[in-house]
Write a protein that holds these residues in place. Structure first.
Motif, PDB file in Angstrom:
ATOM      1  N   HIS A   1       4.853  -1.382  -8.352  1.00  0.00           N
ATOM      2  CA  HIS A   1       3.963  -2.249  -9.120  1.00  0.00           C
ATOM      3  C   HIS A   1       2.507  -1.936  -8.780  1.00  0.00           C
ATOM      4  O   HIS A   1       2.164  -1.710  -7.612  1.00  0.00           O
ATOM      5  CB  HIS A   1       4.217  -3.722  -8.787  1.00  0.00           C
ATOM      6  N   LEU A   2       1.659  -1.982  -9.802  1.00  0.00           N
ATOM      7  CA  LEU A   2       0.220  -1.948  -9.582  1.00  0.00           C
ATOM      8  C   LEU A   2      -0.200  -3.355  -9.167  1.00  0.00           C
ATOM      9  O   LEU A   2      -0.101  -4.305  -9.949  1.00  0.00           O
ATOM     10  CB  LEU A   2      -0.505  -1.523 -10.854  1.00  0.00           C
ATOM     11  N   GLY A   3      -0.624  -3.506  -7.921  1.00  0.00           N
ATOM     12  CA  GLY A   3      -0.919  -4.823  -7.382  1.00  0.00           C
ATOM     13  C   GLY A   3      -2.368  -5.220  -7.548  1.00  0.00           C
ATOM     14  O   GLY A   3      -3.222  -4.415  -7.929  1.00  0.00           O
TER      15      GLY A   3
ATOM     16  N   VAL B   1       8.218  -6.620   5.459  1.00  0.00           N
ATOM     17  CA  VAL B   1       6.999  -6.169   4.796  1.00  0.00           C
ATOM     18  C   VAL B   1       6.386  -5.093   5.695  1.00  0.00           C
ATOM     19  O   VAL B   1       6.104  -5.342   6.874  1.00  0.00           O
ATOM     20  CB  VAL B   1       5.999  -7.320   4.583  1.00  0.00           C
ATOM     21  N   LEU B   2       6.195  -3.918   5.152  1.00  0.00           N
ATOM     22  CA  LEU B   2       5.697  -2.772   5.899  1.00  0.00           C
ATOM     23  C   LEU B   2       4.353  -2.339   5.333  1.00  0.00           C
ATOM     24  O   LEU B   2       4.218  -2.140   4.125  1.00  0.00           O
ATOM     25  CB  LEU B   2       6.698  -1.617   5.809  1.00  0.00           C
TER      26      LEU B   2
ATOM     27  N   ASP C   1       0.643  -1.019  -4.851  1.00  0.00           N
ATOM     28  CA  ASP C   1      -0.598  -0.304  -4.560  1.00  0.00           C
ATOM     29  C   ASP C   1      -1.629  -0.688  -5.612  1.00  0.00           C
ATOM     30  O   ASP C   1      -1.268  -1.072  -6.731  1.00  0.00           O
ATOM     31  CB  ASP C   1      -0.385   1.215  -4.554  1.00  0.00           C
ATOM     32  N   ILE C   2      -2.918  -0.565  -5.239  1.00  0.00           N
ATOM     33  CA  ILE C   2      -3.984  -0.962  -6.153  1.00  0.00           C
ATOM     34  C   ILE C   2      -4.508   0.192  -6.999  1.00  0.00           C
ATOM     35  O   ILE C   2      -5.276  -0.036  -7.924  1.00  0.00           O
ATOM     36  CB  ILE C   2      -5.166  -1.587  -5.380  1.00  0.00           C
TER      37      ILE C   2
ATOM     38  N   GLY D   1       0.847  -1.191   0.000  1.00  0.00           N
ATOM     39  CA  GLY D   1       0.000   0.000   0.000  1.00  0.00           C
ATOM     40  C   GLY D   1       0.879   1.235   0.000  1.00  0.00           C
ATOM     41  O   GLY D   1       0.752   2.118   0.845  1.00  0.00           O
ATOM     42  N   CYS D   2       1.785   1.304  -0.975  1.00  0.00           N
ATOM     43  CA  CYS D   2       2.831   2.332  -0.965  1.00  0.00           C
ATOM     44  C   CYS D   2       2.297   3.729  -1.236  1.00  0.00           C
ATOM     45  O   CYS D   2       3.003   4.716  -1.006  1.00  0.00           O
ATOM     46  CB  CYS D   2       3.927   1.990  -1.966  1.00  0.00           C
TER      47      CYS D   2
END
Length: 293
Positions: free
Chosen positions: A193-195, A211-212, A171-172, A150-151
């Motif tokens: 990356h677009l996740g 993982v943050l 991030d989505i 969720g960057c």
């Protein structure tokens, strides 16, 4: 001026030093019909006998006056992101992606940290606190490989890049990733990356030391996807690696958050190191740290 019960509570917590000024102002703005109502609420609460309380209220008033954009940004961002919408799975991911695209267009800073009130300076201070906490916990090194779940606009990735070997941001929301790529341009060790919102697919198994998740887990909890992401964190983390969640949910039930975090840790091969501690002064993040067994 007669204050609503919720506004009076936030002002009491502010005066007592239990919440940072920016967080109290965010909540006041969320319920106020206009910016002048926040000013009036601060003025109505400005007379406690305790000098320290008066000082905190005065500091909040000065912060409010220094950020005239705050009310509009808080209301616009909140109007586009529903923190209580009952959607799950793919529908939830799609709805959240669209909402955060709108929020990013309204205010890049506000979209990732509404308590920043649209101020780059406030957001920078909060980001620096995150970096300092991770460093104090011994989680940063020149060899560390970090996943920023969720960057958002890339503010944490950019701040951590000089301290670690590599950062993978997911991030989505396309608008968030676009802003992150602009912010992180020139940082060779940052990949964005677009996740999918359902997994950490771009990260190889065992490919991460940390993982943050900064203010992203509340939406996973809301969408019923928290367990999926803890399972994925277990996959991508090396043994002894850490999953750090800063704010598990926005439900206002810390005891429940602690129970759920403990259960997820036990189910997916983690040991719970921190369970909802409050290490920050500029924002109200609660820290959960799960260490991979």
């Amino acid at each position: 001026m007669e204050l609503s019960g919720e506004a009076a509570a936030w002002l009491d917590w502010l005066a007592a030093g239990e919440v940072p000024p920016s967080v109290a102002l965010m909540h006041l703005a969320a319920g106020a019909p206009g910016p002048e109502a926040v000013e009036a609420a601060l003025a109505a609460a400005a007379g406690p006998a305790d000098a320290e309380a008066r000082g905190r209220l005065a500091a909040a008033r000065d912060l409010w006056r220094a950020n005239p954009q705050a009310w509009g940004i808080v209301r616009e961002v909140l109007g586009g992101v529903d923190h209580g919408e009952e959607l799950e799975g793919a529908r939830a991911v799609a709805a959240l992606a669209a909402a955060f695209d709108r929020a990013a267009r309204a205010s890049p800073e506000g979209s990732v940290a509404l308590y920043a009130l649209g101020s780059p300076a406030l957001l920078r201070a909060a980001t620096e606190e995150i970096v300092a906490a991770l460093d104090a916990w011994g989680l940063l090194s020149r060899e560390a490989r970090l996943v920023d779940l969720g960057c958002g606009i890339g503010r944490v990735a950019a701040a951590l890049a000089p301290r670690v070997a590599a950062v993978t941001g997911l991030d989505i929301a396309p608008a968030m990733i676009a802003a992150a790529r602009e912010r992180c341009a020139g940082l060779a060790n940052v990949a964005l990356h677009l996740g999918s919102g359902r997994d950490l697919a771009p990260v190889p198994t065992g490919g991460a030391d940390l993982v943050l998740a900064v203010d992203s887990f509340p939406y996973l909890v809301q969408a019923g996807l928290a367990a999926d992401h803890v399972r994925e964190a277990a996959r991508v983390l090396r043994p002894g690696g850490d999953l750090v969640v800063l704010n598990y949910s926005y439900r206002g039930d810390l005891a429940r958050d602690r129970r759920e975090a403990a259960a997820l840790a036990a189910s997916h091969g983690f040991r719970l190191i921190r369970a909802g501690t409050a290490p920050f002064t500029t924002w109200d993040g609660r820290a959960f740290q799960l260490r991979r067994l």
